[in-house]
Enzyme design. Sequence first.
Site, PDB file in Angstrom:
ATOM      1  N   GLU A  38     -27.284   5.201  43.038  1.00  5.61           N
ATOM      2  CA  GLU A  38     -27.464   5.464  44.383  1.00  5.61           C
ATOM      3  C   GLU A  38     -27.227   6.778  44.940  1.00  5.61           C
ATOM      4  O   GLU A  38     -25.646   7.535  44.444  1.00  5.61           O
ATOM      5  CB  GLU A  38     -26.623   4.387  45.649  1.00  5.61           C
ATOM      6  N   ARG A 281     -15.464  -3.352  36.557  1.00  4.49           N
ATOM      7  CA  ARG A 281     -15.624  -2.677  36.782  1.00  4.49           C
ATOM      8  C   ARG A 281     -14.607  -1.234  35.700  1.00  4.49           C
ATOM      9  O   ARG A 281     -13.579  -1.938  36.161  1.00  4.49           O
ATOM     10  CB  ARG A 281     -15.690  -1.502  38.005  1.00  4.49           C
ATOM     11  N   LYS A 291     -17.221   6.149  46.510  1.00  2.00           N
ATOM     12  CA  LYS A 291     -17.346   7.716  46.745  1.00  2.00           C
ATOM     13  C   LYS A 291     -17.215   7.457  47.949  1.00  2.00           C
ATOM     14  O   LYS A 291     -16.788   8.708  48.648  1.00  2.00           O
ATOM     15  CB  LYS A 291     -18.662   7.309  46.452  1.00  2.00           C
TER      16      LYS A 291
HETATM   17  P1  ATP Z   1     -18.910   3.199  44.571  1.00  2.00           P
HETATM   18  O1  ATP Z   1     -18.592   1.733  44.616  1.00  2.00           O
HETATM   19  O2  ATP Z   1     -17.646   3.800  43.755  1.00  2.00           O
HETATM   20  O3  ATP Z   1     -19.311   3.772  45.341  1.00  2.00           O
HETATM   21  P2  ATP Z   1     -21.084   1.636  44.084  1.00  2.00           P
HETATM   22  O4  ATP Z   1     -21.183   0.801  43.240  1.00  2.00           O
HETATM   23  O5  ATP Z   1     -21.443   2.257  45.109  1.00  2.00           O
HETATM   24  O6  ATP Z   1     -19.965   2.884  43.752  1.00  2.00           O
HETATM   25  P3  ATP Z   1     -23.623   2.952  42.373  1.00  2.00           P
HETATM   26  O7  ATP Z   1     -24.180   4.804  42.601  1.00  2.00           O
HETATM   27  O8  ATP Z   1     -24.245   1.891  43.537  1.00  2.00           O
HETATM   28  O9  ATP Z   1     -22.480   3.171  43.407  1.00  2.00           O
HETATM   29  O10 ATP Z   1     -23.273   2.636  41.026  1.00  2.00           O
HETATM   30  C1  ATP Z   1     -24.386   3.036  40.465  1.00  2.00           C
HETATM   31  C2  ATP Z   1     -23.831   1.723  39.143  1.00  2.00           C
HETATM   32  O11 ATP Z   1     -22.156   2.592  38.961  1.00  2.00           O
HETATM   33  C3  ATP Z   1     -23.847   0.418  39.570  1.00  2.00           C
HETATM   34  O12 ATP Z   1     -24.480  -0.545  38.562  1.00  2.00           O
HETATM   35  C4  ATP Z   1     -22.226   0.016  39.426  1.00  2.00           C
HETATM   36  O13 ATP Z   1     -22.125  -0.552  39.215  1.00  2.00           O
HETATM   37  C5  ATP Z   1     -21.902   1.053  37.776  1.00  2.00           C
HETATM   38  N1  ATP Z   1     -20.642   1.484  39.065  1.00  2.00           N
HETATM   39  C6  ATP Z   1     -20.251   2.078  39.722  1.00  2.00           C
HETATM   40  N2  ATP Z   1     -18.366   2.242  40.089  1.00  2.00           N
HETATM   41  C7  ATP Z   1     -18.580   2.018  38.958  1.00  2.00           C
HETATM   42  C8  ATP Z   1     -17.243   1.972  37.866  1.00  2.00           C
HETATM   43  N3  ATP Z   1     -15.590   1.876  39.037  1.00  2.00           N
HETATM   44  N4  ATP Z   1     -16.729   1.175  37.187  1.00  2.00           N
HETATM   45  C9  ATP Z   1     -18.271   0.774  35.833  1.00  2.00           C
HETATM   46  N5  ATP Z   1     -18.992   1.052  36.548  1.00  2.00           N
HETATM   47  C10 ATP Z   1     -19.326   1.537  37.710  1.00  2.00           C
HETATM   48 MG    MG Z   2     -23.063   1.274  46.105  1.00  2.00          MG
END
Ligand code: ATP
Ligand code: MG
Length: 574
Positions: A38, A281, A291
Amino acid sequence: MDEVKESDTSRHFLRQWIEEDVAAGRTGGTVVTRFPPEPNGYIHIGHAKAVCVDFGMARLFGGECHLRLDDTNPTKESDEYAENIKNDIRWLGWQWSGAGDGKEPGFYNASNMFDTMYQIAENLIKAGQAYCCNLGQDEWKEYRGVPEKPGRPSPSRDTTPERNLTIFRDMRAGKYADGEWCLRAKIDMASPNIHFRDPVIYRIRHVSHYHLGDKWCIYPMYDFAHPIEDALEGVTHSMCTLEFEVHRPLYDWVVDRLDEMGMLVVRNGVKIRPQQREFARLNLTYTVMSKRLLLQMVTEGQVAGWDDPRMPTVCGMRRRGFTPGAIREFCDRVGVTKVESESDTALLEWCVREELNKTAFRRMAVLDPVKLVIENFEGTRTVVKPNNPLDETSGSREIPFSRELWIDRADFQENPEKKFFRLGPDREVRLAGACIVKCVGYEKDADGKVSLVRCTWDEGSWGGNAPDGRKVKGTIHWVDCATGVKAEVRLYDRLFTVPNPLQDGSDQFLKYLNPDSLKTVTAYVEPALAAAAPGDRFQFERTGYFCADAKDFRPEAPVFNRTVTLKDSYKPIT
Ligand code: ATP
Ligand code: MG
């Protein structure tokens, strides 16, 4: 772009899963994965892990990985974030490929599918598979109930398709306020899986979208949008983190509906049914990764920005001097599992050190300078040292040497401790690559700090060995005063003082900020370092790994960041 070499040979469960589908002919000849960030922040080491899995699996099977910006939530998204995400993924060594939804191969914006998603929603309404609901947020939750007990149907559950279509179109036309109505899939209010209890698939949000402006005031929910995006792009394997496991039945439900509507991509005669699988994760000690929390640190000024070298963001690690190869190696070593765990920051640093030891040019820098005078030395000489003794092709550099030198304060002791083999009164030491000197006196300033070390040199020892073969144990680094360059050196350390800064909850993490995570010192560095290019990485001999700061470095005012210290007791389990 950094080149990705064949690495992970472990046969983790995702790889086996894909292998089986390839063997069974379910991919239509091409494995297609996607990385769906995102654009509401910068990507961090956790995303880097997902990037390595998504792009890595596509690469392993000779398929393609799409970069899809999941921009279905209009509030916090921006092009600045989008551009940086692209930049960071390329820097990590990956390139998206495939058709793409515009000019750029392999690149998609989820928001470009809004028209189709809307159409799909209308199709569901017409088929009696979705309905408009006007329960308030709290009521909606209460009706939905708890997993152990069936939920209650919304009073609007059995509204006719015609009436639902009218309401939905009015929602789209902006006739209702945020939250007044939503669209729900009609699935099963008794399901033990709470996500199956008529989940919301569209909601009203009177918010401008960063690309589409005010075209929409209704936006699809993630659980509805994601399978549609995967299906329309012909994705075969959709990998995400564990928290989505309970959403998988809903993902499959949406794919089934698309199948009924004849909307699945057909490749080489094979209908592509995207499938979702989940992996744990990545969590890392001594940092936070959400984030939201990273943004909080940036906006509150706890760090100097998203690319502060202490941040776990990809741009922060780049500025710190970490290499794409070391980050990939780390992700490989952590592996793909289904069990949540915490990875050790020391392992990441170890990977960085391993790579830089092989590749970084050696240079001398004195971070805590004290002047040393060689009383019987006249003129100037040149010392030639290899750029990297581990790499014969790396060449060498010339370092001017003369009577006055900078040495590190820690390399002189007035009253040498046991096992201290460097300089002290009447002691000898080797100046790296140059000669042997003996301390014949020293001076102190008003505060009692050593301000000058006086020496004489053994005129037969040029090159480093004593003419009479006597052993001199210690070797220290130095910088010539006449030609050395003054530099700002930023000594970075971990951002937090405890392995898990969230141990008392996410509103308490700032109390564990490490007050010493950045120390700035004025150093003297050998002249070759003034010619560094921003971003260049070095080993400062006996000190650590450093890089020329990508933003602030100037030849006349060099700035270096400490990437990692030279040594650590950490050893990975192999
Ligand atoms: P955050 O929780 O840090 O804000 P998010 O999951 O909301 O991260 P996205 O931009 O939606 O961030 O994530 C893009 C991709 O990265 C998704 O497929 C998510 O599952 C993966 N992802 C995010 N954080 C991790 C992590 N700590 N380890 C592995 N994959 C991750
Ligand atoms: Mg997200």
